[in-house]
Design a protein around this motif. Sequence first.
Motif, PDB file in Angstrom:
ATOM      1  N   ASN A  50       0.958  -1.270   0.024  1.00 28.60           N
ATOM      2  CA  ASN A  50      -0.037  -0.066   0.015  1.00 28.60           C
ATOM      3  C   ASN A  50       1.038   1.248   0.041  1.00 28.60           C
ATOM      4  O   ASN A  50       0.543   2.479   0.403  1.00 28.60           O
ATOM      5  CB  ASN A  50      -0.892  -0.031   1.313  1.00 28.60           C
ATOM      6  N   ARG A  79      -3.592   7.553  -2.898  1.00 30.42           N
ATOM      7  CA  ARG A  79      -4.692   7.596  -1.906  1.00 30.42           C
ATOM      8  C   ARG A  79      -5.728   6.749  -1.974  1.00 30.42           C
ATOM      9  O   ARG A  79      -6.364   6.158  -1.315  1.00 30.42           O
ATOM     10  CB  ARG A  79      -5.179   9.222  -1.519  1.00 30.42           C
ATOM     11  N   ARG A  82      -4.718   3.174  -1.141  1.00 32.52           N
ATOM     12  CA  ARG A  82      -4.614   3.032   0.294  1.00 32.52           C
ATOM     13  C   ARG A  82      -6.172   2.858   0.715  1.00 32.52           C
ATOM     14  O   ARG A  82      -6.593   2.377   1.847  1.00 32.52           O
ATOM     15  CB  ARG A  82      -4.084   4.138   1.015  1.00 32.52           C
ATOM     16  N   THR A  83      -6.984   3.513   0.085  1.00 34.39           N
ATOM     17  CA  THR A  83      -8.484   3.171   0.572  1.00 34.39           C
ATOM     18  C   THR A  83      -8.856   1.690  -0.008  1.00 34.39           C
ATOM     19  O   THR A  83      -9.801   1.266   0.740  1.00 34.39           O
ATOM     20  CB  THR A  83      -9.551   4.189  -0.219  1.00 34.39           C
ATOM     21  N   MET A  87      -4.941  -1.202   6.057  1.00 31.65           N
ATOM     22  CA  MET A  87      -3.597  -1.508   6.940  1.00 31.65           C
ATOM     23  C   MET A  87      -4.101  -1.505   8.466  1.00 31.65           C
ATOM     24  O   MET A  87      -4.422  -0.541   9.007  1.00 31.65           O
ATOM     25  CB  MET A  87      -2.378  -0.942   6.674  1.00 31.65           C
ATOM     26  N   GLY A 106     -11.948   7.700   8.006  1.00 29.87           N
ATOM     27  CA  GLY A 106     -11.393   7.221   6.458  1.00 29.87           C
ATOM     28  C   GLY A 106     -12.586   7.890   5.318  1.00 29.87           C
ATOM     29  O   GLY A 106     -12.232   8.664   4.540  1.00 29.87           O
ATOM     30  N   ALA A 109     -12.638  11.645   5.452  1.00 29.87           N
ATOM     31  CA  ALA A 109     -11.408  12.181   4.588  1.00 29.87           C
ATOM     32  C   ALA A 109     -11.437  12.141   3.023  1.00 29.87           C
ATOM     33  O   ALA A 109     -10.957  12.668   2.384  1.00 29.87           O
ATOM     34  CB  ALA A 109      -9.998  11.175   4.948  1.00 29.87           C
ATOM     35  N   GLN A 110     -12.574  10.999   2.711  1.00 23.72           N
ATOM     36  CA  GLN A 110     -12.758  10.943   1.409  1.00 23.72           C
ATOM     37  C   GLN A 110     -13.871  12.357   0.842  1.00 23.72           C
ATOM     38  O   GLN A 110     -14.212  12.021  -0.287  1.00 23.72           O
ATOM     39  CB  GLN A 110     -13.226   9.514   0.948  1.00 23.72           C
ATOM     40  N   THR A 159     -10.531   0.240   9.107  1.00 27.20           N
ATOM     41  CA  THR A 159     -10.173  -0.200   7.786  1.00 27.20           C
ATOM     42  C   THR A 159     -11.320  -0.661   7.024  1.00 27.20           C
ATOM     43  O   THR A 159     -11.514  -0.415   5.774  1.00 27.20           O
ATOM     44  CB  THR A 159      -9.051  -1.205   8.028  1.00 27.20           C
ATOM     45  N   MET A 162     -13.789   1.712   5.103  1.00 24.55           N
ATOM     46  CA  MET A 162     -13.434   2.181   3.841  1.00 24.55           C
ATOM     47  C   MET A 162     -13.965   1.206   2.816  1.00 24.55           C
ATOM     48  O   MET A 162     -13.485   1.362   1.494  1.00 24.55           O
ATOM     49  CB  MET A 162     -11.636   2.250   3.800  1.00 24.55           C
TER      50      MET A 162
ATOM     51  N   LEU B 198      -2.903   8.230   7.119  1.00 26.17           N
ATOM     52  CA  LEU B 198      -2.317   8.007   5.656  1.00 26.17           C
ATOM     53  C   LEU B 198      -2.616   6.623   5.132  1.00 26.17           C
ATOM     54  O   LEU B 198      -3.133   6.388   3.839  1.00 26.17           O
ATOM     55  CB  LEU B 198      -0.993   8.190   5.271  1.00 26.17           C
ATOM     56  N   ALA B 199      -2.617   5.731   5.716  1.00 24.67           N
ATOM     57  CA  ALA B 199      -3.003   4.280   5.411  1.00 24.67           C
ATOM     58  C   ALA B 199      -4.517   4.158   5.396  1.00 24.67           C
ATOM     59  O   ALA B 199      -4.935   3.317   4.471  1.00 24.67           O
ATOM     60  CB  ALA B 199      -2.677   3.150   6.546  1.00 24.67           C
ATOM     61  N   LEU B 200      -5.414   5.087   5.687  1.00 24.59           N
ATOM     62  CA  LEU B 200      -6.799   5.097   5.423  1.00 24.59           C
ATOM     63  C   LEU B 200      -7.010   5.747   4.086  1.00 24.59           C
ATOM     64  O   LEU B 200      -8.240   6.084   3.834  1.00 24.59           O
ATOM     65  CB  LEU B 200      -7.531   5.714   6.404  1.00 24.59           C
ATOM     66  N   GLY B 201      -6.128   6.352   3.550  1.00 22.49           N
ATOM     67  CA  GLY B 201      -6.176   7.334   2.180  1.00 22.49           C
ATOM     68  C   GLY B 201      -6.410   8.698   2.418  1.00 22.49           C
ATOM     69  O   GLY B 201      -6.688   9.151   1.528  1.00 22.49           O
ATOM     70  N   ALA B 202      -6.141   9.065   3.676  1.00 20.98           N
ATOM     71  CA  ALA B 202      -6.380  10.606   3.925  1.00 20.98           C
ATOM     72  C   ALA B 202      -5.262  11.349   3.420  1.00 20.98           C
ATOM     73  O   ALA B 202      -4.151  11.026   3.344  1.00 20.98           O
ATOM     74  CB  ALA B 202      -6.667  10.765   5.469  1.00 20.98           C
ATOM     75  N   TYR B 206      -5.441  16.634   4.991  1.00 15.28           N
ATOM     76  CA  TYR B 206      -6.356  16.444   5.880  1.00 15.28           C
ATOM     77  C   TYR B 206      -5.921  15.748   7.282  1.00 15.28           C
ATOM     78  O   TYR B 206      -6.216  16.091   8.209  1.00 15.28           O
ATOM     79  CB  TYR B 206      -7.421  15.434   5.199  1.00 15.28           C
TER      80      TYR B 206
END
Lengths: 249, 305
Positions: A50, A79, A82-83, A87, A106, A109-110, A159, A162, B198-202, B206
């Motif tokens: 990732n 990004r 990673r979604t 992890m 998460g 953040a999206q 996790t 997401m 960051l691992a969650l895609g943020a 953010y």
Amino acid sequence: MNTFDIKNLDLFYGDNHALKSINLAIPHKQVTAFIGPSGCGKSTLLRTLNRMNDLIAGVTIKGSVKFDDADIYADVDVRKLRTRCGMVFQKPNPFPMSIWENVAFGQKAQGLTDKKQLDAIVEEALRSAALWDEVKDRLHTHAFGLSGGQQQRLCIARTIAMKPDVILMDEPTSALDPIATAKIESLMENLRKEFTVVIVTHSMSQAKRIADKTAFFLMGELIEHGETQQIFNEPNDSRTRGYISGDFG
Amino acid sequence: MSSTSAIPSSEVVSKKAMQRCKRRDFVEQAFHLLFMLSAFIGVLSVITIGFFLVTESIDAVEYAGMSNIVFGLEWLPPALFGIAPMIVGSLVSTAVAVVIGVPIGILTAVFLAEIAPKALVNVLRPAIELLAGIPSVVYGFFGLVVIVPLIEQVFNVPSGSTILAGSIVLAIMILPTVIVVSETSLRAVPKTYKEGALALGASKIYTIFNVLLPAARSGVLTGVILGIARAVGETMAIIMVMGNAPAMPGSILEPARSLTANIALEMSYATGIHSSALYATGVVLLLFVMMLNGLLMYINRERVK
């Protein structure tokens, strides 16, 4: 069908050759375990999947890692990757906020802001992580009030929220007591139905219990990989046999 | 020293060891005393300063009355001793300085802790630390030469020596405190938070605003309050750029006098009640600083939780 196809992967930390021409396919919707002694590169390999190694200065990577046929080091939005590849870390690392905020983080953040949608996602994720019944009455209390095992399941829920394809787990139970470990392992029985799971573990018995496929690493090299049964019962390489029988590591 | 020679026969051990123990006890106690004395000097100074400020100000309080001093609008010694304009001058100039300086300081801290490459940090940080070491009178010069004329031009006012000029100078002066303390607390945020986000895609931005800064909140607030305390207590630079008129300012584009400036400007020639009123000004100033410290203690108490 393979989720990841790793071809001729070399990774350097500065001058340190940490992964040496790794070739490995990680099958779809199965549990793959990486085993090997400390410093063998198994966590490093997990973090290339990732691109978490991007955070470390001085890392160079050669070769290719394909995720659903796209080279993640060539033409993939990190990004987004990673979604889709969540992890879970060695030590539970909930954010210093409420349980609800942790799970919703998460998606927020999206850019998802709809409270009702978020509520539904949070509940579903907590149920999938077998945590809902324990926390449903205190969703808005601080996550640090949970026990270590609960915190780790919260991180798994975070996790799952997401809706990823893959869950990467970096020794997820090494900081937990045996009971909390058992809960996470039984949770993984459910996760394997929905997700491709890659788990790094120090515990060979854990790999034996939960993994379909096992890969054994030693000093940056992939020594052997295959069906878990085969690796543990009839390893082809003498080094695998030595590690499994406890001669070193 | 070999390992065997460190273990002599038992009789020798008891006698020599006893002596050594006694000597160590003495040194131990001497140092305890030294630590205590050192701590005492600081506390004693605070008590003495507070005591003299209060006793010296009694004459003025008896003459004019507490409320006439604190709420009085006219400062006409030796008749009227209202310091409300100065209280307003101090508070407003500090507040505006915070509004200007704190965002810049926090963003700089984020830049240094999270974004800037190491080579750039190694240049920027010494520069910022140097900013902390510049004497306030030099800030005053800078304000006089650059900021005061600029305000005259931009806002078309007869004199640029205004609250705004003071606030801008103060904003620059509090930058190093805000930056250094905030950066330190940002760096103290566990790496695992950042990894998790960051691992969650943020995105990085953010993560900074939703995980790192909230996690560093109490440290950042500490930096802000230390900055405010510095701004409230600043004297020299303020005297040079704020005009010092002892009247209630109507806007930040008018001159004003701070509490500190009031004391510093008049102490050299004040006598009798006038002098005592300046001590009263000092008491008010001390109260403000104490309130800030109280706030700081409250915030840090939360951090322990």
